[in-house]
Design a protein around this motif. Structure first.
Motif, PDB file in Angstrom:
ATOM      1  N   ARG A  81     153.293 -36.043  36.752  1.00 50.70           N
ATOM      2  CA  ARG A  81     154.725 -35.286  37.300  1.00 50.70           C
ATOM      3  C   ARG A  81     155.538 -35.989  36.299  1.00 50.70           C
ATOM      4  NH1 ARG A  81     156.642 -34.670  42.362  1.00 50.70           N
ATOM      5  NH2 ARG A  81     155.148 -32.877  42.276  1.00 50.70           N
ATOM      6  N   TRP A 109     155.204 -31.710  46.667  1.00 46.73           N
ATOM      7  CA  TRP A 109     156.189 -30.579  46.363  1.00 46.73           C
ATOM      8  C   TRP A 109     156.848 -30.107  47.849  1.00 46.73           C
ATOM      9  CZ3 TRP A 109     158.815 -31.084  41.971  1.00 46.73           C
ATOM     10  CH2 TRP A 109     159.789 -29.965  41.772  1.00 46.73           C
ATOM     11  N   PRO A 110     158.129 -30.225  48.329  1.00 40.49           N
ATOM     12  CA  PRO A 110     159.175 -30.691  47.447  1.00 40.49           C
ATOM     13  C   PRO A 110     159.267 -32.474  47.516  1.00 40.49           C
ATOM     14  CG  PRO A 110     160.042 -30.054  49.569  1.00 40.49           C
ATOM     15  CD  PRO A 110     158.454 -29.833  49.509  1.00 40.49           C
ATOM     16  N   PRO A 111     159.819 -32.640  46.184  1.00 41.55           N
ATOM     17  CA  PRO A 111     160.030 -34.322  46.192  1.00 41.55           C
ATOM     18  C   PRO A 111     160.963 -34.610  46.829  1.00 41.55           C
ATOM     19  CG  PRO A 111     161.145 -33.274  44.363  1.00 41.55           C
ATOM     20  CD  PRO A 111     160.321 -32.045  45.092  1.00 41.55           C
TER      21      PRO A 111
END
Ligand code: AMP
Ligand code: ZN
Length: 112
Positions: A81, A109-111
């Motif tokens: 990432r 995901w999402p972060p």
């Protein structure tokens, strides 16, 4: 200039450097969020992603290229990432641009 990462570039503050050339420095993050977590920064002081100018396009590409090359050298062939936080809402805390490279764990995901 009172900039932490300019001091790392200058060698005034120690860092676990992985790579250096005339344009960029890469070093391990002091508070790693993954088994591999390093930063790629330009030697030139640029405060935020919003301050990247047309003349910096080659430099920006070189940061990306360096990130993928080192990620693979450090064993992230399964994936990794990259992130560049911009300003307060983006979670930026050090105002000298840096590309985070994280790997050797599953990214989600999402972060946060
Ligand atoms: P950001 O929040 O995106 O601005 O990221 C700043 C990053 O710099 C954080 O992940 C910190 O852990 C890292 N950091 C801060 N000081 C140092 C240092 N002296 N050496 C290496 N990494 C650092
Ligand atoms: Zn700086």
């Amino acid at each position: 200039m009172d900039c932490l990462f300019c001091k790392i570039v200058a060698g005034d503050i120690p860092a676990k450097k992985i790579y250096e050339d005339d344009l960029v420095v890469a070093f391990h993050d002091i508070a790693p969020q993954a088994p591999v977590h390093f930063l790629v920064i330009p030697k030139k002081h640029i405060s935020t992603m919003n301050d990247i100018r047309e003349e910096d396009r080659d430099l920006a590409g070189h940061i990306l290229y360096t990130a993928q090359r080192l990620a693979n050298e450090l064993g992230c062939s399964g994936g990794f990432r990259v992130a560049m936080n911009c300003n307060e809402m983006g979670g930026q805390t050090v105002y000298h641009i840096h590309l985070h490279v994280l790997g050797q764990r599953q990214m989600n995901w999402p972060p946060g």
